[in-house]
Scaffold this motif. Structure first.
Motif, PDB file in Angstrom:
ATOM      1  N   ILE A 171      93.095  39.082  40.666  1.00  0.00           N
ATOM      2  CA  ILE A 171      91.951  39.225  39.764  1.00  0.00           C
ATOM      3  C   ILE A 171      91.403  37.874  39.326  1.00  0.00           C
ATOM      4  O   ILE A 171      90.247  37.764  38.938  1.00  0.00           O
ATOM      5  CB  ILE A 171      92.337  40.108  38.542  1.00  0.00           C
ATOM      6  N   SER A 172      92.207  36.820  39.418  1.00  0.00           N
ATOM      7  CA  SER A 172      91.709  35.493  39.043  1.00  0.00           C
ATOM      8  C   SER A 172      90.564  35.041  39.933  1.00  0.00           C
ATOM      9  O   SER A 172      89.851  34.102  39.598  1.00  0.00           O
ATOM     10  CB  SER A 172      92.824  34.450  39.111  1.00  0.00           C
ATOM     11  N   GLY A 173      90.397  35.695  41.059  1.00  0.00           N
ATOM     12  CA  GLY A 173      89.278  35.348  41.930  1.00  0.00           C
ATOM     13  C   GLY A 173      87.943  35.846  41.404  1.00  0.00           C
ATOM     14  O   GLY A 173      86.888  35.484  41.907  1.00  0.00           O
ATOM     15  N   LEU A 174      87.988  36.705  40.394  1.00  0.00           N
ATOM     16  CA  LEU A 174      86.757  37.163  39.760  1.00  0.00           C
ATOM     17  C   LEU A 174      86.332  36.115  38.732  1.00  0.00           C
ATOM     18  O   LEU A 174      87.146  35.698  37.916  1.00  0.00           O
ATOM     19  CB  LEU A 174      87.016  38.507  39.069  1.00  0.00           C
ATOM     20  N   ASP A 175      85.067  35.721  38.760  1.00  0.00           N
ATOM     21  CA  ASP A 175      84.670  34.531  38.007  1.00  0.00           C
ATOM     22  C   ASP A 175      85.128  34.513  36.548  1.00  0.00           C
ATOM     23  O   ASP A 175      85.692  33.529  36.079  1.00  0.00           O
ATOM     24  CB  ASP A 175      83.160  34.272  38.114  1.00  0.00           C
ATOM     25  N   THR A 176      84.925  35.609  35.822  1.00  0.00           N
ATOM     26  CA  THR A 176      85.265  35.556  34.397  1.00  0.00           C
ATOM     27  C   THR A 176      86.776  35.570  34.166  1.00  0.00           C
ATOM     28  O   THR A 176      87.269  34.963  33.216  1.00  0.00           O
ATOM     29  CB  THR A 176      84.616  36.715  33.614  1.00  0.00           C
ATOM     30  N   ALA A 177      87.522  36.239  35.065  1.00  0.00           N
ATOM     31  CA  ALA A 177      88.987  36.207  34.950  1.00  0.00           C
ATOM     32  C   ALA A 177      89.490  34.813  35.287  1.00  0.00           C
ATOM     33  O   ALA A 177      90.439  34.310  34.680  1.00  0.00           O
ATOM     34  CB  ALA A 177      89.618  37.238  35.869  1.00  0.00           C
ATOM     35  N   LEU A 178      88.821  34.188  36.247  1.00  0.00           N
ATOM     36  CA  LEU A 178      89.163  32.819  36.633  1.00  0.00           C
ATOM     37  C   LEU A 178      89.008  31.878  35.438  1.00  0.00           C
ATOM     38  O   LEU A 178      89.865  31.037  35.165  1.00  0.00           O
ATOM     39  CB  LEU A 178      88.247  32.410  37.789  1.00  0.00           C
ATOM     40  N   LEU A 179      87.920  32.064  34.697  1.00  0.00           N
ATOM     41  CA  LEU A 179      87.685  31.200  33.536  1.00  0.00           C
ATOM     42  C   LEU A 179      88.743  31.430  32.470  1.00  0.00           C
ATOM     43  O   LEU A 179      89.234  30.483  31.839  1.00  0.00           O
ATOM     44  CB  LEU A 179      86.283  31.446  32.971  1.00  0.00           C
ATOM     45  N   GLU A 180      89.124  32.701  32.269  1.00  0.00           N
ATOM     46  CA  GLU A 180      90.191  32.997  31.301  1.00  0.00           C
ATOM     47  C   GLU A 180      91.477  32.296  31.723  1.00  0.00           C
ATOM     48  O   GLU A 180      92.179  31.713  30.904  1.00  0.00           O
ATOM     49  CB  GLU A 180      90.432  34.506  31.222  1.00  0.00           C
ATOM     50  N   THR A 181      91.797  32.378  33.026  1.00  0.00           N
ATOM     51  CA  THR A 181      93.006  31.728  33.533  1.00  0.00           C
ATOM     52  C   THR A 181      92.952  30.226  33.277  1.00  0.00           C
ATOM     53  O   THR A 181      93.932  29.620  32.845  1.00  0.00           O
ATOM     54  CB  THR A 181      93.144  31.966  35.044  1.00  0.00           C
ATOM     55  N   MET A 182      91.780  29.645  33.541  1.00  0.00           N
ATOM     56  CA  MET A 182      91.648  28.200  33.340  1.00  0.00           C
ATOM     57  C   MET A 182      91.862  27.831  31.875  1.00  0.00           C
ATOM     58  O   MET A 182      92.323  26.742  31.561  1.00  0.00           O
ATOM     59  CB  MET A 182      90.260  27.729  33.779  1.00  0.00           C
ATOM     60  N   GLU A 183      91.517  28.747  30.988  1.00  0.00           N
ATOM     61  CA  GLU A 183      91.717  28.477  29.559  1.00  0.00           C
ATOM     62  C   GLU A 183      93.145  28.772  29.119  1.00  0.00           C
ATOM     63  O   GLU A 183      93.464  28.714  27.933  1.00  0.00           O
ATOM     64  CB  GLU A 183      90.724  29.316  28.733  1.00  0.00           C
ATOM     65  N   GLY A 184      93.985  29.149  30.071  1.00  0.00           N
ATOM     66  CA  GLY A 184      95.390  29.384  29.764  1.00  0.00           C
ATOM     67  C   GLY A 184      95.693  30.780  29.282  1.00  0.00           C
ATOM     68  O   GLY A 184      96.751  31.032  28.708  1.00  0.00           O
ATOM     69  N   LYS A 185      94.767  31.691  29.509  1.00  0.00           N
ATOM     70  CA  LYS A 185      94.988  33.059  29.023  1.00  0.00           C
ATOM     71  C   LYS A 185      95.322  33.985  30.182  1.00  0.00           C
ATOM     72  O   LYS A 185      95.294  33.609  31.340  1.00  0.00           O
ATOM     73  CB  LYS A 185      93.722  33.551  28.314  1.00  0.00           C
ATOM     74  N   LYS A 186      95.621  35.222  29.814  1.00  0.00           N
ATOM     75  CA  LYS A 186      95.874  36.253  30.809  1.00  0.00           C
ATOM     76  C   LYS A 186      94.578  36.493  31.589  1.00  0.00           C
ATOM     77  O   LYS A 186      93.490  36.487  31.007  1.00  0.00           O
ATOM     78  CB  LYS A 186      96.254  37.529  30.051  1.00  0.00           C
ATOM     79  N   ALA A 187      94.711  36.718  32.875  1.00  0.00           N
ATOM     80  CA  ALA A 187      93.522  36.859  33.729  1.00  0.00           C
ATOM     81  C   ALA A 187      92.870  38.225  33.531  1.00  0.00           C
ATOM     82  O   ALA A 187      92.916  39.083  34.400  1.00  0.00           O
ATOM     83  CB  ALA A 187      93.894  36.640  35.191  1.00  0.00           C
ATOM     84  N   TRP A 188      92.301  38.412  32.371  1.00  0.00           N
ATOM     85  CA  TRP A 188      91.556  39.638  32.099  1.00  0.00           C
ATOM     86  C   TRP A 188      90.075  39.323  32.170  1.00  0.00           C
ATOM     87  O   TRP A 188      89.592  38.461  31.409  1.00  0.00           O
ATOM     88  CB  TRP A 188      91.886  40.161  30.701  1.00  0.00           C
ATOM     89  N   PRO A 189      89.360  40.002  33.060  1.00  0.00           N
ATOM     90  CA  PRO A 189      87.932  39.714  33.179  1.00  0.00           C
ATOM     91  C   PRO A 189      87.218  39.870  31.844  1.00  0.00           C
ATOM     92  O   PRO A 189      87.572  40.708  31.023  1.00  0.00           O
ATOM     93  CB  PRO A 189      87.439  40.782  34.157  1.00  0.00           C
TER      94      PRO A 189
END
Lengths: 415, 498
Positions: A171-189
């Protein structure tokens, strides 16, 4: 046949190195772009009909224009490369990262110049260790050559590039989930609005583009948007990469102009295998329902494939033949989606798992007649009622395979 | 307020501020759109997908907790499409829900039950076994967690992340294996932990204090004010008199916060929520004279006797009270002790025994409800240090103690100090430690047994209501003061009885 991204792949084994890349004209586009007005570069991209090649097919020039201008929203803005390629069937970005890292870096720098990003990021799939190492080396080479950092090529433009690695979630491949991951959060879109171009990374305007999309930019800047548009179809410019697998004699990465006919692609890769009958062609990765034999004459571009009831996606083409069973395929895909559902919204979290278990029961020979209609119903209750595209896919796959291969499903239930 | 726009909700034209959430405006129109994850104080992640409505012209159904109204918008929450979408979202919530309602404490106030009756009512198509997760996890001193019942709406994690900022709960795992759990190394023991039980729409988080005590449909609910600090949180007193053999015989089953945007929002602290333990214990029920000879008095005889004592006491009368008195009590107190008897020795400061922790959310240092009521009436308190000196010097002839435990003020010296006053009167709901050492004992009602008003530290006046009958002969404090007032004025028994 026109090739843009893979033009030198066969002739230059060291294309991944800065020396070879520059020898073959690399970073000339960046130099040219830095001599142009930012808006002029943007205009060329808009004219090129470049579409987002990560799967969504959104016009790149249009995406860029939704970034608020600096006089209205001051402060940093970012360009993020989505290199979290995880769609089953897709491996084009892996090859681009392996063979042409500087092509991506050049594209990224051009995009950063247009957007005004002084800090740009590459978010790479965690499993791509080799590609990560290649990128680290390429970035170091480019930094040393003054292509990344302060006053690039003696211009006023400065930009740093940072690499970030994923932790293994599809799911990190989805842009908004990717941004959450980059911010150190769970990859929730995230649920737009706001879209990332308005409030993305750290709530700053952020353009997220795919590896292949950005890799197209040097060509567009060098040759002009119109030249790029001319290569492709009416609304999808340039070329497209297909990662071809399945029932084919010559699996691998192919570059075709946008709008190439499906039958020509099959001829090129030799599919289906001899003695097999074509069952369907998954055009863009397992999330997309297959094209059928009747679709052999359609042009493979975003709009034509959509009109045929599926999606061009990220070009992860899988050729299916008559030895394959639709229930097994659907089960395999649903099992993947169940595993990769982020769990944020209920229909996908529960529905993917439920449908996987129904399909599993059908494979065990315990299917009931009502199961088929129920699967389609559950699919219908998920698609269009969830936060992100993964959830939509859960239902789309169910309905797609039941609708296209009803006989395979009927064979699996008691009557 | 933004620009007003006109739009249609279920065929009815409405006017609302542009961008107002459909779910909020519909609520004002009396249309409850089903929802789990949305909570006005916790935001709208839009993950439960229950509040789906049909918006004419939109490519797909919209979640009403994230869609603002626009001019000319046509919204249906009751169209076939919307109803089917809501019912199917509910169905998906229930695929792995254990359906253990008969043994679940949430029964009767469960969002799953309520919406099933309202929008569900379908036949289950689930042939698969339920997924199992952990049950009976002790999350903290007050809260029990059942992961199987959880619908992962994330209200509780948003509460501990955004409201208390203590992060004791989190979402662990991924996809269908995802679960709420206690953060490793922590326990859910923040000062507001009980609120997660209130906001949990299902039986995943239950109250360890209330669990299995009484079914919620037997409870009577009365609007009240928490008396346990000067914030004056609005609460609902929930009492069980329908099944007196349940709840270990305690009449008050639980306290719940009641929304008041100006005072406590949606929340209350655990001190207040669980601070009612002794409401029925150790209660005074009879009007008693304990010395020189023990005798049970009528209110009338007591009033005449004590009126005589008060009249004689003169400058030797000291009153120990507390901020537990209502505005009505303070009014009668003032009329009797200040205006009539000119008493100068009033002692009701919260120090030393009625003070506690204060924080940035709700809790206040003064652990009584209504010191402001006394302040507003110009009644001034001396310090207990002065009282101690006067008692030791033999200056106090009559000590009148209202709702306060002397041992908590004077510690080990309390008994000796009390003995210094020739006459001592205890008035209040409870006997406290030295209840047997007083001359008189007057039973007063607890706050759940009377109507009244508290003025909180900000000057906001809140009303609390009678939830239960008084115990024994207990009367409100103001009624006792009024009785004494009449007796002092020389009224005869017949008049006092009136």
């Amino acid at each position: 046949m026109t090739k843009i991204l893979t033009k030198h792949f066969d002739s230059e084994p060291k294309f991944h190195e800065l020396e070879a890349y520059r020898r073959l004209g690399g970073y000339e586009a960046l130099k040219k772009a830095l001599g142009m007005e930012r808006k002029a570069v943007h205009d060329e991209v808009t004219k090129s009909n470049l579409r987002g090649l990560g799967g969504a097919g959104f016009p790149t020039g249009m995406k860029w224009s939704t970034v608020p201008p600096e006089d209205k929203v001051p402060g940093p803005r970012y360009v993020v490369v989505n290199a979290d390629e995880s769609e089953p069937g897709c491996y084009k970005d892996r090859i681009l990262l392996t063979r042409a890292p500087h092509q991506l870096l050049e594209g990224l720098l051009i995009a950063s110049y247009v957007i005004g990003s002084k800090d740009s990021f590459i978010f790479i799939r965690g499993e791509y260790q080799n590609q990560y190492d290649i990128l680290v080396k390429a970035i170091a080479e480019a930094e040393k050559a003054g292509l990344i950092g302060e006053n690039i090529l003696d211009s006023k433009f400065s930009c740093r590039i940072m690499l970030m690695r994923g932790a293994g979630a599809y799911i990190s491949g989805l842009d908004t989930a990717l941004l959450e991951t980059m911010e150190g959060k769970k990859a929730w879109p995230r649920q737009p609005p706001p879209f990332p171009t308005v409030a993305g990374l750290m709530a700053k305007p952020t353009v997220v583009n795919n590896v292949e999309t950005l890799s197209m930019l040097p060509f567009i800047v060098n040759e002009g948007g119109e030249a790029f548009a001319k290569i492709g179809g009416p609304k999808s410019g340039g070329t497209v990469l297909f990662s071809i697998s399945g029932s084919v004699e010559r699996p691998g990465l192919y570059e075709f102009p946008m709008g190439v006919k499906l039958k020509d692609v099959l001829t090129a890769c030799g599919g289906p295998l001899p003695g097999r009958k074509l069952k369907g062609v998954i055009p863009g990765g397992t999330s997309m329902p297959p094209l059928m034999e009747k679709d052999l004459d359609i042009q493979l571009d975003f709009d034509s494939v959509r009109a045929a009831g599926t999606f061009l996606g990220a070009g992860g083409m899988i050729v299916l033949d008559d030895t394959m069973d639709a229930v097994e395929i659907a089960h395999n895909i649903e099992r993947f989606l169940t595993h990769e559902s982020c769990g944020q919204c209920t229909p996908c979290r529960e529905g993917a798992n439920w449908s996987e278990r129904i399909l599993e029961r059908m494979l065990e020979g315990k299917g009931e007649a009502a199961d088929i209609a129920n699967l389609a119903r559950v699919g219908d209750n998920i698609t269009g009622k969830v936060i992100c595209a993964l959830g939509d896919t859960v239902g789309m796959v169910l309905k797609g395979y039941i609708g296209r291969y009803p006989e395979d499903f009927k064979k699996r239930v008691k009557h | 307020m933004g620009k007003m726009v006109k739009y249609k909700l279920n065929g009815v034209e409405r006017e609302a501020a542009e961008g107002r959430l459909i779910i909020d405006d519909a609520k004002d129109a009396g249309v409850e759109i089903p929802h789990y994850c949305y909570h006005p104080a916790l935001g709208n992640p839009g993950n439960c997908r229950m509040c789906i409505v049909e918006v004419a012209g939109a490519p797909k159904p919209q979640v009403s907790c994230r869609t603002g109204v626009r001019e000319g918008m046509v919204v249906s929450s009751d169209s076939e499409l919307a109803k089917r979408a809501q019912a199917s979202a509910l169905e998906l919530h229930l695929v792995n829900h254990p359906l253990d309602c008969p043994v679940c404490d949430q029964s009767g106030e469960c969002g799953l039950q309520d919406y099933y009756m309202k929008i569900g009512q379908y036949q289950s198509e689930v042939r698969e076994d339920k997924e199992h997760k952990d049950k009976r996890i002790v999350a903290g001193p007050h809260v029990m967690l059942d992961q199987e019942r959880c619908i992962l709406c994330t209200r509780c994690t948003r509460f501990v992340d955004n409201i208390t900022k203590t992060h004791e709960l989190g979402i662990f795992g991924m996809g269908h294996a995802e679960k709420i759990d206690v953060t490793p190394g922590m326990t859910l023991d923040n000062a507001y932990s009980g609120n997660v039980v209130d906001i949990c729409p299902v039986g995943a988080l239950t109250d360890r204090d209330f669990r299995y005590k009484v079914r919620v449909w037997y409870l009577d609910k009365t609007d009240s004010i928490c008396p346990n600090c000067s914030r004056g949180c609005n609460i609902s007193v929930q009492t069980n008199t329908a099944r007196p053999w349940h709840n270990d015989g305690k009449r008050v089953a639980r306290l719940k916060p009641r929304f008041n945007a100006d005072v406590n929002g949606y929340w209350m602290c655990d001190d207040g929520r669980y601070g009612f333990g002794n409401l029925d214990a150790d209660r005074l029920g009879k009007v008693l004279r304990l010395s020189p000879q023990k005798d049970e008095l009528s209110w009338f005889d007591m009033a005449v006797e004590i009126a005589g004592i008060l009249k004689m006491a003169g400058d030797g009368l000291a009153i120990v009270a507390s901020g537990m008195l209502s505005n009505e009590d303070w009014d009668a107190y003032k009329t009797l002790f200040v205006d009539k008897l000119n008493v100068t020795r009033h002692y009701f400061t919260a120090e030393p025994d009625q003070v506690g922790i204060e924080d940035e959310m709700l809790r206040r240092k003064d652990k009584v409800a209504n010191l402001r009521g006394a302040e507003d009436r110009g009644i001034k308190s001396g310090t207990f240090g002065d009282l101690q000196k006067d008692l030791e010097a033999g200056k106090i002839k009559t000590l009148y103690v209202i709702e306060r435990d002397l041992t908590k003020i004077f510690g080990d010296r309390a008994e000796a100090l009390l003995a210094k006053a020739p006459t001592a009167i205890l008035q209040g709901p409870n006997k406290y430690a030295l209840g047997d050492s007083f001359t008189y004992r007057l039973p007063a009602t607890a706050y759940v047994e009377e109507d009244g008003h508290f003025t909180n530290f900000e000057g906001k006046i809140g009303a609390y209501n009678k939830a239960l009958a008084p115990i024994g002969e207990a009367r409100p404090d103001w009624a006792i003061f009024a009785l004494l007032q009449k007796a002092l004025a020389g009224a005869v028994k017949q008049e006092l009885a009136a």
